[in-house]
Design a protein around this motif. Structure first.
Motif, PDB file in Angstrom:
ATOM      1  N   ASP A  20       0.825  -1.203   0.000  1.00  0.00           N
ATOM      2  CA  ASP A  20       0.000   0.000   0.000  1.00  0.00           C
ATOM      3  C   ASP A  20       0.862   1.257   0.000  1.00  0.00           C
ATOM      4  OD1 ASP A  20      -2.049  -1.619  -0.003  1.00  0.00           O
ATOM      5  OD2 ASP A  20      -2.787  -1.149   2.025  1.00  0.00           O
ATOM      6  N   ARG A  63     -13.521   2.124  -2.212  1.00  0.00           N
ATOM      7  CA  ARG A  63     -13.653   1.622  -3.583  1.00  0.00           C
ATOM      8  C   ARG A  63     -12.598   2.214  -4.508  1.00  0.00           C
ATOM      9  NH1 ARG A  63     -19.554  -0.604  -4.840  1.00  0.00           N
ATOM     10  NH2 ARG A  63     -19.992  -1.218  -2.690  1.00  0.00           N
ATOM     11  N   THR A 122      -9.356   0.527  -3.871  1.00  0.00           N
ATOM     12  CA  THR A 122      -9.304  -0.829  -4.433  1.00  0.00           C
ATOM     13  C   THR A 122      -9.102  -0.792  -5.946  1.00  0.00           C
ATOM     14  OG1 THR A 122     -10.801  -1.554  -2.710  1.00  0.00           O
ATOM     15  CG2 THR A 122     -10.551  -3.016  -4.608  1.00  0.00           C
ATOM     16  N   HIS A 123      -9.886   0.043  -6.594  1.00  0.00           N
ATOM     17  CA  HIS A 123      -9.773   0.067  -8.059  1.00  0.00           C
ATOM     18  C   HIS A 123      -8.456   0.650  -8.529  1.00  0.00           C
ATOM     19  CE1 HIS A 123     -13.644  -1.593  -8.951  1.00  0.00           C
ATOM     20  NE2 HIS A 123     -14.249  -0.772  -8.081  1.00  0.00           N
ATOM     21  N   ARG A 132      -5.729   0.425  -7.027  1.00  0.00           N
ATOM     22  CA  ARG A 132      -4.721  -0.622  -6.827  1.00  0.00           C
ATOM     23  C   ARG A 132      -4.792  -1.687  -7.924  1.00  0.00           C
ATOM     24  NH1 ARG A 132      -4.324  -3.814  -1.159  1.00  0.00           N
ATOM     25  NH2 ARG A 132      -2.495  -5.060  -1.658  1.00  0.00           N
TER      26      ARG A 132
END
Lengths: 208, 529
Positions: free
Chosen positions: B3, B123, B126-127, B129
């Motif tokens: 991350d 969200r 997540t996207h 990434r």
């Protein structure tokens, strides 16, 4: 002169050649002795041997040329016929210089060989006869007394009886008696014959 | 990928909404999260920004005037530059149909309005990434593909990828050069039809077919293939099945034009043949020379039986000429004639066998029989050597594989030299010829003499061509011997025995030892030359 029979002495290392030669010569009525090398012949050799030698040049050990030299050292008068498979000129010349009577190449025509053997035997007879005569002369010369020998030398030199008598300080009559004894012992009536005889053996008489 | 790495990397998020209030809220929600934020308040602006900045994530409102979110999404997906961006729809429309439509147009997600800040953050994260990872993966893939292509392009051998039916699916530049065609022209054609004249008569017997159809790897040389212009050339190739687990997907063929290679091989072969031929001619010449030197001895040896035959024949005639011929004597004499003719013909037979041109072939032969024959022949020449030649053979010496004529010549040369040396030193000891084993694969023949021995510089000179210690020698004896023995896979050399004289040896491979050459004995005290 000996009474030994003339024999053909074959010195040849090749058994077949030796055997065939022996058969051939025997069928021709000649006495033959064979030897497989020069050494055995040399051991057997005596000056009483008469006849001739048929000698192979190429042999293992002592070759034919060496045997010839050894025989010459022993004053052998046996005629030698050399046989070779390839008679080259220098070898033939050497052999002839050493007194070989002939030289024949293998394979030979039997007539040629027999002729050469015949000639060698004739030469041997001649040599032996001459040698015999010379030996007889020598024997007679040796039977002379020293005085007789002295007189003979002067006779051969052509001196007259009178000169001999004066030089030796003896009477002419005594010279005549010695002279007739010399002629008797030497077995001749001719001065010319006496001269010939003595000259033929000159080299055999001990020089005084 | 962590991350932390992701957050420090430059992830771009495009926010699209016609409502300034909504935009503001979104902006506030996502600022300070490490993203680069772009804002568009209508569809056209959104497309423009997306094309220029390739954002990882696009938050896209559906209900907009002019271009609505669906249309924008469609156009984003149609543009290759922006097609991989993750489109997250934002809408108050919460019915299933709207969601399905959004996904069917390539949307990645759907957030209902009014949205929760935490949900948006999660969200987007997540996207962002996922897209980031996808892009990196693609970059890695491209890198790998480039590497692979560079490798394949730089290989000088031609490489084809074939599918299971033989259609060319890949061709590297070297393949194109070799085939006289471009890679594009090659790809899509059938390998068998393109490169083999006999393809029309069935492919089963063609090269590579078994690899394509059954997965059997092949490796063949001197196969004829056709170029694009129809000319043929010789090829060496390797074909390997292309497997995916158990499943066969065709073949990879690596091939190269071996025209030049075959030519140089042929040139080498020609040169080798010429050397062999010359070796044989020199061997023959050397034999004739030896024979010339031996001519006198030979003439003598033939003359002996002829002389005996002449004498015996004359004896036979005399026997016949008598009135009562002695039949037994006649019989014996004729037998002797016969024996002597055999003897003569035996000598001639040996000469002819020695003089003949070599048949240039190796035979399985008994070395002791060959030496015995040689001894008899040498004795033609050595009648003045009292010692002669003695042969001793160790028990159980096997047969050897060699050319009998050439081996005999070597043996004869060594024996004659030994005899001559012994003779010139004035000795009569025999020349000793001994046959023993050397290891399990070689037979060793030694020829020992009792001559004056070898000069100090023998090692350097003895085997040099035309070097000789003899007055009339030509100096081709020993070099010739070495050449001949080496041609048999053997070895030749000499030793200095303690008792003086010289000892020459040669080795020959035992028959059936797979042609293994007889290397010089490692433990041999002699000086191998």
């Amino acid at each position: 002169m000996t009474d030994s029979q003339q024999t053909v002495y074959v010195v040849e290392d090749d058994e077949a050649v030796r055997d065939s030669l022996e058969l051939l010569l025997k069928s021709d009525g000649k006495p033959v002795s064979t030897y497989e090398n020069a050494n055995t012949f040399l051991k057997d050799y005596s000056e009483k041997m008469a006849g001739c030698i048929v000698l192979d040049i190429r042999m293992p050990g002592m070759d034919g040329m060496e045997l010839q030299k050894k025989l010459n050292e022993k004053h052998s008068i046996l005629p030698i016929i050399f046989v070779t498979g390839h008679g080259d000129v220098p070898m033939a010349v050497d052999a002839m210089k050493e007194g070989a009577v002939d030289f024949i190449q293998k394979p030979y025509r039997e007539e040629a060989l027999l002729q050469k053997i015949e000639a060698a035997l004739e030469q041997d007879r001649e040599q032996r006869k001459t040698l015999g005569e010379k030996q007889e002369i020598l024997r007679r010369v040796k039977s002379l007394t020293p005085r007789e020998h002295e007189i003979m030398d002067r006779m051969i030199a052509g001196q007259a009886n009178k000169v001999i008598a004066i030089e030796l300080e003896i009477s002419q009559r005594t010279v005549e008696i010695h002279r007739s004894r010399v002629m008797h012992k030497m077995g001749t009536h001719s001065l010319a014959h006496l001269v010939r005889m003595v000259l033929s053996v000159k080299d055999l008489i001990d020089p005084r | 990928m962590t991350d932390a790495v992701l957050e420090t990397t430059d992830v771009t998020v495009l926010l699209v909404d016609d409502n300034p209030q909504n935009l503001k809220v979104l902006y506030e929600t996502l600022k300070d999260k490490g993203y680069r934020l772009l804002i568009a308040n209508d569809g056209e602006k959104a497309l423009d920004l997306a094309h220029r900045h390739q954002p990882e994530v696009i938050l896209l409102d559906i209900m907009m005037p002019e271009l609505d979110g669906y249309q924008v999404c469609e156009r984003l997906k149609a543009d290759p530059v922006t097609s991989d961006s993750a489109v997250v729809f934002l809408s108050a429309l919460d019915d299933l149909q709207a969601k399905v439509r959004g996904f069917s147009l390539g949307g990645a997600d759907y957030i209902s309005k009014p949205f929760q800040a935490q949900e948006v953050i999660a969200r987007v994260k997540t996207h962002a990434r996922v897209i980031r990872l996808e892009r990196e993966l693609q970059a890695r893939n491209r890198q790998l593909e480039n590497d692979q292509a560079r490798i394949l392009n730089s290989i000088s051998e031609g490489i084809y990828g074939l599918d299971a039916t033989g259609v060319i699916v890949f061709a590297n530049p070297a393949a194109a050069v070799t085939m006289g065609s471009s890679a594009e022209e090659l790809i899509g054609q059938n390998f068998f039809d393109l490169h083999f004249r006999t393809a029309g008569q069935g492919r089963e017997s063609l090269p590579v077919y078994a690899t394509c159809s059954q997965g059997i790897a092949e490796n063949q040389r001197d196969i004829e293939m056709l170029r694009a212009d129809g000319t043929a050339f010789p090829v060496e190739y390797r074909s390997t099945p292309k497997l995916d687990g158990e499943e066969l997907h065709g073949a990879v063929v690596v091939f190269r034009d071996i025209t030049a290679e075959l030519e140089s091989e042929q040139a080498l072969e020609n040169a080798r043949n010429m050397v062999q031929e010359q070796r044989e001619q020199i061997a023959h010449f050397s034999r004739l020379t030896t024979m010339g030197e031996m001519a006198a001895g030979v003439a003598h040896e033939v003359n002996q039986p002829l002389t005996a035959i002449t004498n015996y024949a004359r004896v036979a005639r005399r026997v016949l000429a008598k009135e009562e011929p002695d039949h037994q004597l006649l019989e014996e004499t004729l037998e002797k004639i016969e024996a002597q003719s055999h003897r003569a013909s035996e000598v001639i037979r040996r000469i002819r066998r020695f003089m003949k041109k070599p048949a240039a072939g190796k035979d399985v032969l008994s070395i002791s029989a060959l030496l015995e024959d040689t001894r008899q022949f040498a004795e033609v020449d050595i009648r003045n050597n009292e010692g002669g030649v003695e042969i001793s053979v160790a028990d159980n010496v096997p047969e050897v594989l060699a050319d009998p004529v050439q081996v005999q010549q070597v043996a004869l040369n060594l024996i004659r030299n030994a005899l001559e040396s012994t003779r010139s030193a004035g000795f009569s000891a025999p020349v000793e010829v001994a046959v023993t084993m050397s290891g399990r694969r070689c037979v060793r023949v030694t020829v020992t003499d009792h001559g004056v021995g070898l000069p100090d510089d023998a090692e350097e000179k003895l085997f040099l061509p035309f070097y000789t210690t003899k007055e009339e020698g030509m100096g081709i004896g020993l070099p010739m011997c070495r050449s001949l023995i080496q041609a048999q896979g053997g070895d030749i050399g000499f030793e200095r025995p303690e008792h003086g004289g010289a000892c020459f040896y040669f080795t020959l491979p035992v028959a059936g030892s797979d042609g293994t050459a007889c290397a010089p004995d490692a433990d041999s005290s002699g000086s191998a030359v």
